[in-house]
Structure formats: structure tokens, C-alpha cells
Scaffold this motif. Structure first.
Motif, PDB file in Angstrom:
ATOM      1  N   THR A 289      -5.338   1.773  -1.471  1.00 57.95           N
ATOM      2  CA  THR A 289      -6.243   0.627  -1.381  1.00 57.95           C
ATOM      3  C   THR A 289      -7.705   1.035  -1.226  1.00 57.95           C
ATOM      4  OG1 THR A 289      -5.682   0.544   0.977  1.00 57.95           O
ATOM      5  CG2 THR A 289      -4.513  -0.961  -0.488  1.00 57.95           C
ATOM      6  N   GLY A 290      -8.020   2.318  -1.387  1.00 57.48           N
ATOM      7  CA  GLY A 290      -9.404   2.786  -1.280  1.00 57.48           C
ATOM      8  C   GLY A 290      -9.560   4.145  -1.913  1.00 57.48           C
ATOM      9  N   ASP A 291     -10.808   4.633  -1.957  1.00 61.23           N
ATOM     10  CA  ASP A 291     -11.103   5.904  -2.612  1.00 61.23           C
ATOM     11  C   ASP A 291     -11.433   7.030  -1.635  1.00 61.23           C
ATOM     12  OD1 ASP A 291     -10.881   4.761  -5.219  1.00 61.23           O
ATOM     13  OD2 ASP A 291     -12.901   3.908  -4.986  1.00 61.23           O
ATOM     14  N   GLU A 292     -11.720   6.696  -0.387  1.00 53.21           N
ATOM     15  CA  GLU A 292     -12.174   7.710   0.559  1.00 53.21           C
ATOM     16  C   GLU A 292     -11.000   8.373   1.279  1.00 53.21           C
ATOM     17  OE1 GLU A 292     -16.501   5.664   1.574  1.00 53.21           O
ATOM     18  OE2 GLU A 292     -14.910   5.597   3.056  1.00 53.21           O
ATOM     19  N   ILE A 293     -11.245   9.598   1.770  1.00 45.30           N
ATOM     20  CA  ILE A 293     -10.255  10.372   2.510  1.00 45.30           C
ATOM     21  C   ILE A 293     -10.505  10.196   4.010  1.00 45.30           C
ATOM     22  CG2 ILE A 293      -9.326  12.667   2.964  1.00 45.30           C
ATOM     23  CD1 ILE A 293      -8.689  11.589   0.202  1.00 45.30           C
ATOM     24  N   GLY A 294      -9.433   9.991   4.759  1.00 42.40           N
ATOM     25  CA  GLY A 294      -9.546   9.861   6.206  1.00 42.40           C
ATOM     26  C   GLY A 294      -8.834  10.992   6.920  1.00 42.40           C
TER      27      GLY A 294
ATOM     28  N   SER B 159      -1.041   9.331  21.041  1.00 47.59           N
ATOM     29  CA  SER B 159      -2.260   8.598  20.728  1.00 47.59           C
ATOM     30  C   SER B 159      -2.668   8.872  19.285  1.00 47.59           C
ATOM     31  CB  SER B 159      -3.402   9.004  21.662  1.00 47.59           C
ATOM     32  OG  SER B 159      -3.265   8.398  22.935  1.00 47.59           O
ATOM     33  N   PHE B 160      -3.353   7.894  18.678  1.00 44.07           N
ATOM     34  CA  PHE B 160      -3.849   8.020  17.307  1.00 44.07           C
ATOM     35  C   PHE B 160      -5.377   7.985  17.350  1.00 44.07           C
ATOM     36  CE2 PHE B 160       0.441   6.836  16.896  1.00 44.07           C
ATOM     37  CZ  PHE B 160       0.880   7.106  15.605  1.00 44.07           C
ATOM     38  N   LEU B 161      -6.008   9.041  16.833  1.00 43.19           N
ATOM     39  CA  LEU B 161      -7.457   9.200  16.960  1.00 43.19           C
ATOM     40  C   LEU B 161      -8.080   9.472  15.590  1.00 43.19           C
ATOM     41  CD1 LEU B 161      -7.316  11.606  20.036  1.00 43.19           C
ATOM     42  CD2 LEU B 161      -7.723   9.145  20.108  1.00 43.19           C
ATOM     43  N   PRO B 162      -8.391   8.429  14.795  1.00 45.52           N
ATOM     44  CA  PRO B 162      -9.110   8.632  13.539  1.00 45.52           C
ATOM     45  C   PRO B 162     -10.458   9.303  13.789  1.00 45.52           C
ATOM     46  CG  PRO B 162      -8.181   6.431  13.619  1.00 45.52           C
ATOM     47  CD  PRO B 162      -8.021   7.017  14.998  1.00 45.52           C
ATOM     48  N   LEU B 163     -10.842  10.195  12.884  1.00 50.53           N
ATOM     49  CA  LEU B 163     -12.072  10.959  13.056  1.00 50.53           C
ATOM     50  C   LEU B 163     -13.228  10.435  12.220  1.00 50.53           C
ATOM     51  CD1 LEU B 163     -10.545  14.568  13.054  1.00 50.53           C
ATOM     52  CD2 LEU B 163     -11.023  13.075  15.013  1.00 50.53           C
ATOM     53  N   ASP B 164     -12.957   9.478  11.329  1.00 53.09           N
ATOM     54  CA  ASP B 164     -14.017   8.969  10.457  1.00 53.09           C
ATOM     55  C   ASP B 164     -13.699   7.541  10.023  1.00 53.09           C
ATOM     56  OD1 ASP B 164     -11.858   9.525   8.862  1.00 53.09           O
ATOM     57  OD2 ASP B 164     -12.856  11.046   7.651  1.00 53.09           O
ATOM     58  N   ASP B 165     -14.646   6.925   9.310  1.00 56.41           N
ATOM     59  CA  ASP B 165     -14.465   5.591   8.746  1.00 56.41           C
ATOM     60  C   ASP B 165     -14.155   5.711   7.254  1.00 56.41           C
ATOM     61  OD1 ASP B 165     -15.189   4.598  11.238  1.00 56.41           O
ATOM     62  OD2 ASP B 165     -17.291   4.330  10.656  1.00 56.41           O
ATOM     63  N   THR B 166     -13.297   4.818   6.748  1.00 57.04           N
ATOM     64  CA  THR B 166     -12.968   4.827   5.318  1.00 57.04           C
ATOM     65  C   THR B 166     -13.084   3.420   4.743  1.00 57.04           C
ATOM     66  OG1 THR B 166     -10.604   4.396   5.606  1.00 57.04           O
ATOM     67  CG2 THR B 166     -11.321   6.700   5.725  1.00 57.04           C
TER      68      THR B 166
ATOM     69  N   ARG C 133       0.844  -1.197   0.000  1.00 57.62           N
ATOM     70  CA  ARG C 133       0.000   0.000   0.000  1.00 57.62           C
ATOM     71  C   ARG C 133       0.875   1.241   0.000  1.00 57.62           C
ATOM     72  NH1 ARG C 133      -4.213   1.707   4.808  1.00 57.62           N
ATOM     73  NH2 ARG C 133      -2.326   2.606   5.690  1.00 57.62           N
ATOM     74  N   THR C 134       0.362   2.303  -0.608  1.00 58.74           N
ATOM     75  CA  THR C 134       0.988   3.608  -0.488  1.00 58.74           C
ATOM     76  C   THR C 134      -0.034   4.586   0.080  1.00 58.74           C
ATOM     77  OG1 THR C 134       0.382   4.254  -2.747  1.00 58.74           O
ATOM     78  CG2 THR C 134       2.524   3.190  -2.440  1.00 58.74           C
ATOM     79  N   GLU C 135       0.463   5.631   0.702  1.00 59.85           N
ATOM     80  CA  GLU C 135      -0.424   6.608   1.338  1.00 59.85           C
ATOM     81  C   GLU C 135       0.159   8.005   1.191  1.00 59.85           C
ATOM     82  OE1 GLU C 135      -1.954   7.662   5.849  1.00 59.85           O
ATOM     83  OE2 GLU C 135      -1.614   5.555   5.339  1.00 59.85           O
TER      84      GLU C 135
END
Length: 221
Positions: free
Chosen positions: A125-130, A156-163, A92-94
């Protein structure tokens, strides 16, 4: 004496290392170059190696701008390219865009520093933005009149949405580290230690623990 101080965090970590899910090595190089009054360019390279992944599993290359606000406060932002591997194959790349603010201050004998970073993440590996928040706090204690310091840090790591590529909102993981830093000269600093990364069990995922030896070389001009 210097060898003992550098080895101390590794000796403390040894029992936990033996019980860990994965053993890792993280190598980091950072650079900061002043380009104007209170403004500098920041560069960073991180290479991470893992037993479970058969060697190199992640490379991060970052570049950004930092602006001092005075009284120990700063703001900044930049871009990060991340490449993930498994046994020599890219998985994967990001691409990340980030903005952050932070501070550094004295608190008695300690030097305290902190940072709040907001990341915009796009993965191959996906189309959505996180979006993800990463608060960080660090305390360092000088060792007498030497150029060495003991440090401890938490992030700490705190994602704000689902992708669609696997990010889920909530408290995802934490990193706790201890070690020794050395100011080798006005321009060069060296840091070595132990980092414990814990991925929380949630959304059907089991918990995971990584034990990493860390080494950082910093250059400031």
C-alpha cells in the motif's frame, strides 16, 4: 490436573476478554531443523482470526537461519511474507527481512529468554521502506517435576521511521501474554495461553485493545 493447568490462563483472562475491543484466535506452527553443527533452519506459520474482521485477518509465513554462539546466545535472520484480510478480501501484503539476536539462561527456578529483532518492511500500500525494532522477554517456571511450565512474556513494537503506508516512529504497541507450555516429547512442544495486545494512542489514532487466545505447536528435529 493437566486440563486445569491449561485452562487457568483462560479463566484469568475471561473478565478482560468481555471488556475488550476485539476478540481473536492466534494459531502458530513452528519448526526447527538442524542442518550443521550449531546451525539450523527455522520455519513458522501464523494464522490470526478476529471477530472485527469477520474471521481470518492475517497470515504470516517465515523462513530463516539460526546460529548458536554458545552459552545460550544465538543470532539469526530470514524472510517473512504477510498477507492481511478483511472479511475474506486481501487488503495488504507485506515483505519483511529480519535479523535478530537472543539468549536463553537459567535464573534460579526460572528459565529466562530474550530476543531483539530488527525488521525491514515493504508494504503493497506504499512505496517507502520502514524499519522496526521488536524486543521480547519471557520467563518460564517449571511446575514441579512435570513437563509443564507456566510462562509470562512481553514484547514491544518500536518503529524507527515514518512511511507513506502508515508506520510512524515511536512506541507503537505492546503484547503481554501468560500461559502454559508442555514438552510433549524431545521433538514436540505445545503452548497455550492468553495474549493482550495494546496499541498506543498517538498521531491522531485512538488506542485499541485485542484479546487473543493463542495456541502454538513446535517441532524441533
Amino acid at each position: 490436573m493437566r486440563s486445569i493447568l491449561i485452562a487457568l490462563p483462560l479463566l484469568i483472562a475471561a473478565p478482560a476478554w468481555a471488556q475488550g475491543d476485539d476478540s481473536e484466535l492466534w494459531l502458530t506452527a513452528t519448526g526447527e531443523v538442524a542442518v550443521a553443527d550449531k546451525t539450523s533452519i527455522e520455519l513458522e506459520s501464523i494464522n490470526r482470526f478476529s471477530d472485527d474482521s469477520g474471521g481470518l485477518y492475517e497470515i504470516e509465513l517465515a523462513a530463516g537461519v539460526k546460529r548458536s554462539l554458545g552459552d545460550g546466545w544465538y543470532i539469526g535472520g530470514g524472510y517473512v511474507r504477510v498477507v492481511n484480510y478483511s472479511r475474506g478480501t486481501v487488503t495488504r501484503t507485506e515483505d519483511r527481512l529480519r535479523v535478530q539476536g537472543g539468549f536463553s539462561t537459567d535464573a534460579g527456578p526460572f528459565k529466562l529468554s530474550g530476543r531483539l529483532r530488527l525488521e525491514r518492511r515493504a508494504a503493497s500500500t506504499g512505496d517507502e521502506i520502514g524499519y522496526r525494532l521488536r524486543p521480547n522477554i519471557k520467563a518460564a517456571l517449571p511446575l514441579g517435576k512435570s513437563d509443564f511450565r507456566l510462562f509470562a512474556a512481553h514484547e514491544s513494537f518500536l518503529p524507527l521511521d515514518d512511511t507513506d503506508w502508515g508506520e510512524n516512529a515511536g512506541h507503537d504497541r505492546m503484547r503481554n501474554s501468560i500461559g502454559v507450555s508442555w514438552k510433549a516429547s524431545k521433538a514436540i512442544s505445545v503452548e497455550g495461553g492468553y495474549l493482550h495486545q495494546y496499541r498506543l494512542p498517538r498521531n491522531g489514532r485512538t488506542s485499541a485493545t485485542d484479546h487473543a487466545l493463542t495456541f502454538t505447536l513446535g517441532v524441533s528435529l
